[in-house]
Write an enzyme that holds these catalytic residues in place. Sequence first.
Site, PDB file in Angstrom:
ATOM      1  N   GLY A  45      -0.892  58.846 -23.888  1.00 53.92           N
ATOM      2  CA  GLY A  45      -1.462  58.443 -22.597  1.00 53.92           C
ATOM      3  C   GLY A  45      -1.458  59.584 -21.596  1.00 53.92           C
ATOM      4  O   GLY A  45      -2.430  59.780 -20.857  1.00 53.92           O
ATOM      5  N   CYS A  46      -0.378  60.331 -21.577  1.00 55.40           N
ATOM      6  CA  CYS A  46      -0.258  61.433 -20.618  1.00 55.40           C
ATOM      7  C   CYS A  46      -1.229  62.556 -20.953  1.00 55.40           C
ATOM      8  O   CYS A  46      -1.778  63.200 -20.055  1.00 55.40           O
ATOM      9  CB  CYS A  46       1.179  61.939 -20.580  1.00 55.40           C
ATOM     10  SG  CYS A  46       2.325  60.657 -20.028  1.00 55.40           S
ATOM     11  N   THR A  47      -1.473  62.775 -22.234  1.00 51.21           N
ATOM     12  CA  THR A  47      -2.442  63.782 -22.652  1.00 51.21           C
ATOM     13  C   THR A  47      -3.851  63.363 -22.235  1.00 51.21           C
ATOM     14  O   THR A  47      -4.605  64.161 -21.661  1.00 51.21           O
ATOM     15  CB  THR A  47      -2.362  64.014 -24.179  1.00 51.21           C
ATOM     16  OG1 THR A  47      -1.032  64.453 -24.498  1.00 51.21           O
ATOM     17  CG2 THR A  47      -3.374  65.048 -24.647  1.00 51.21           C
TER      18      THR A  47
END
Length: 147
Positions: free
Chosen positions: A37-39
């Site tokens: 998700g952060c990527t």
Amino acid sequence: MSQTMLFTLPDQDGQLFNAAEHLPLVLYFYPKDSTPGCTTEAQEFSALLPQFQAAGYTVAGISRDSVKSHHNFVCKYALSVALLADTDEAVCRQFDVIKEKNMYGKKVLGIERSTFVLDANGHIVHEWRKVKAAGHAQAVLDALKTA
């Protein structure tokens, strides 16, 4: 909220990022470098960075990861947004994004994915909490265009 939300943190290159020098500012808080998700979120903010800049905004991401972790994340995914290392959680706490989460049945404290827009005076003028990563950068950009 009239409180000024200014701070200084090291970026992925170890350079000090003084928020006061980058206003107005889109600030997104995310849990962990190099996670799915952060990527996605970092790649979407990076892809839209020229449009944010054209609208007059700087974009920066903040997590509790180290400068080295941020540097590796930026290099691995060719990110163009500044990533700031808040290893002591001071800025995370300033923006109240440290929340209790359930991780595999255990209660842990972690960053709630959140985004804030600071105006030219360092005041919060927009905020999003409990953000879903995919499509969020575009939603922020759209909100700024209509503001």
